[in-house]
Design an enzyme around this catalytic site. Structure first.
Site, PDB file in Angstrom:
ATOM      1  N   GLY A 195      29.270  64.872  -0.926  1.00  0.00           N
ATOM      2  CA  GLY A 195      29.599  66.069  -0.146  1.00  0.00           C
ATOM      3  C   GLY A 195      29.411  65.848   1.333  1.00  0.00           C
ATOM      4  N   LEU A 196      30.197  64.957   1.920  1.00  0.00           N
ATOM      5  CA  LEU A 196      29.999  64.589   3.324  1.00  0.00           C
ATOM      6  C   LEU A 196      30.258  65.748   4.269  1.00  0.00           C
ATOM      7  CD1 LEU A 196      31.526  60.992   3.423  1.00  0.00           C
ATOM      8  CD2 LEU A 196      29.139  61.684   3.148  1.00  0.00           C
ATOM      9  N   GLY A 197      31.092  66.709   3.858  1.00  0.00           N
ATOM     10  CA  GLY A 197      31.305  67.883   4.700  1.00  0.00           C
ATOM     11  C   GLY A 197      30.054  68.715   4.859  1.00  0.00           C
ATOM     12  N   ASP A 198      29.088  68.558   3.953  1.00  0.00           N
ATOM     13  CA  ASP A 198      27.780  69.210   4.052  1.00  0.00           C
ATOM     14  C   ASP A 198      26.710  68.258   4.570  1.00  0.00           C
ATOM     15  OD1 ASP A 198      28.084  71.914   3.072  1.00  0.00           O
ATOM     16  OD2 ASP A 198      28.514  71.060   1.120  1.00  0.00           O
ATOM     17  N   ILE A 199      26.726  67.031   4.079  1.00  0.00           N
ATOM     18  CA  ILE A 199      25.654  66.086   4.413  1.00  0.00           C
ATOM     19  C   ILE A 199      25.700  65.681   5.880  1.00  0.00           C
ATOM     20  CG2 ILE A 199      24.819  63.735   3.984  1.00  0.00           C
ATOM     21  CD1 ILE A 199      25.617  64.167   1.032  1.00  0.00           C
TER      22      ILE A 199
END
Length: 435
Positions: A195-199
């Site tokens: 979840g790179l959009g969050d991480i």
């Protein structure tokens, strides 16, 4: 001009805020009030907890939305929380406060008056409507570092026409450009696995928070820290920005190759795949050619430089891939490991057997309520010389530490009982701890 910190009666006592295993941890004694949910904010506060901070996770009466998202072990009949919640909320204390009730909002104001950091990831206006705006809390505690993670940022730092749009990981990945360059070359966009959009905003938020804390040491004043999810993904996809600015190109999905380096990517093996990067350093290309048993290619003018190899990328990838495909990953590791940048493409089961991860303590066991065995989570990667990484402990049950935290903030048992009767707080609830 430096201001005096709040008096000790306005803050949770350091001896209670520093867990016994936090010796030599750089953030020991720091209190973080975590009002965030899902992944981005909890990831930020998890990083701070790994570095020794006392993170108090504040949940509504129904809990963080990810508490019941699993996965669960087959034998877990309690289901206090699943692996998702455990992974990013380990090493935190947990309390339940209902922010929609005036008494609940007052609890947060009182806790914030003695906190070092507050983190939230609501949409703009939510905290204001609860009477918990940054300006309100900063008036109570000028040293407070208030960090907000939002889909499109906060109007305090730059108004956006998208300010009130909701956002999740996939939206940030899409709008920030990550999906547009991920996937098979010439194919449709593909989401990144994690979840790179969050991480990514969580990591940028941690950096911004620590910078504000450092500044506070000289000014005595906290700050409002703002990270937009969209912004964080754009920052991480910096390459496509300068590619377009310099050349006018519009990069698309690249597959496993690199537009400016060759050979650089993922290649087949007889039993899986490997990654190698014999560029841009040309001596790595020569070493790879020697390992392939074709040293003459290393000095061949057609392939001698990275620029020339990129011009013949399809040909070079074909030569390397044909060779790697004739070997197992173990054979390739013996031939290439330690010589050129190389590594096998690991699946999750391989990580559990990896010698490097064992040596570095990157997979740690924690208790899981409802199980008579521990479970494994990924540890934080930051290490300091002369110290040991903080040993993680399990995530909190819903409201597990409500009474303890409120007592440390100066609430009497009678006041706590009154707050519970009014529905402003709750807990502890859930399974009894194991062990």
């Amino acid at each position: 001009m430096r201001t005096e910190p709040p008096s000790t009666q306005d803050r949770l006592p350091d001896r209670d805020r520093t867990p016994p295993d936090a010796t030599a941890q750089p953030l020991a004694g720091l209190m973080v009030l975590d009002l965030s949910r899902m992944l981005s904010g909890p990831y930020l506060t998890m990083v701070l907890a790994d570095l020794g901070a006392d993170v108090v996770k504040v949940e509504p009466p129904f809990g963080d939305m990810i508490r019941d998202q699993g996965p669960y072990a087959p034998e877990d009949e309690v289901r206090a929380y699943g692996g998702y919640f455990q992974s990013v909320n380990r090493t935190k204390r947990g309390i339940v406060v209902d922010l929609t009730r005036p008494q609940g909002a007052e609890v947060i104001r009182r806790l914030a008056a003695g906190a070092d950091v507050l983190v939230e990831n609501y949409r703009p206006g939510v905290m204001e409507r609860a009477g918990l705006a940054y300006e309100t809390l900063a008036a109570l505690n000028p040293r407070l570092v208030y960090t907000a993670l939002r889909g499109f940022g906060d109007p305090r730092t730059g108004a956006s026409p998208l300010q009130h749009w909701p956002s999740f990981d996939i939206v940030a990945q899409a709008m920030g450009g990550l999906l547009g360059i991920t996937g098979p070359a010439g194919g449709p966009p593909v989401k990144a696995g994690p979840g790179l959009g969050d991480i990514l905003p969580g990591l940028f938020g941690a950096v911004g928070t620590l910078a504000a804390l450092h500044e506070r040491e000289s000014t005595g004043q906290g700050r409002f820290v703002d990270v937009g999810m969209y912004d964080a993904v754009v920052a991480a996809c910096e390459r496509i920005v300068y590619q377009h600015a310099y050349t006018g190109a519009v990069p698309g999905p690249e597959g496993n190759a690199h537009p400016m380096l060759c050979p650089y990517g993922v290649f087949p093996a007889r039993d899986g795949h490997v990654a190698l990067a014999a560029a841009p350093a040309d001596h790595h290309w020569r070493l790879l050619c020697e390992a392939m048993g074709r040293p003459e290619l290393g000095t061949d003018e057609r392939y001698a430089t990275n620029e020339r190899r990129c011009a013949r990328q399809t040909e070079v990838i074909g030569i390397v891939g044909e060779w790697t495909g004739r070997h197992t990953r173990a054979e390739l590791t013996a031939l290439l490991g330690g010589k050129v940048p190389y590594g096998p493409v690991n699946t999750a089961d391989a990580l559990f057997e990896d010698a490097h991860l064992k040596a570095r303590g990157m997979l740690r066991q924690v208790e899981q309520p409802g199980l008579d065995r521990p479970v494994t989570v990924a540890a934080g990667p930051i290490r300091y010389g002369g110290g040991t990484p903080r040993a993680p402990h399990r995530a909190p049950l819903l409201g597990e530490h409500t009474d303890d935290v409120l007592r440390l903030a100066g609430y009497t048992d009678a006041e706590i009982a009154a707050l519970r009767e009014a529905g402003a707080i709750a807990g502890p609830t859930g399974a009894a701890p194991q062990g």
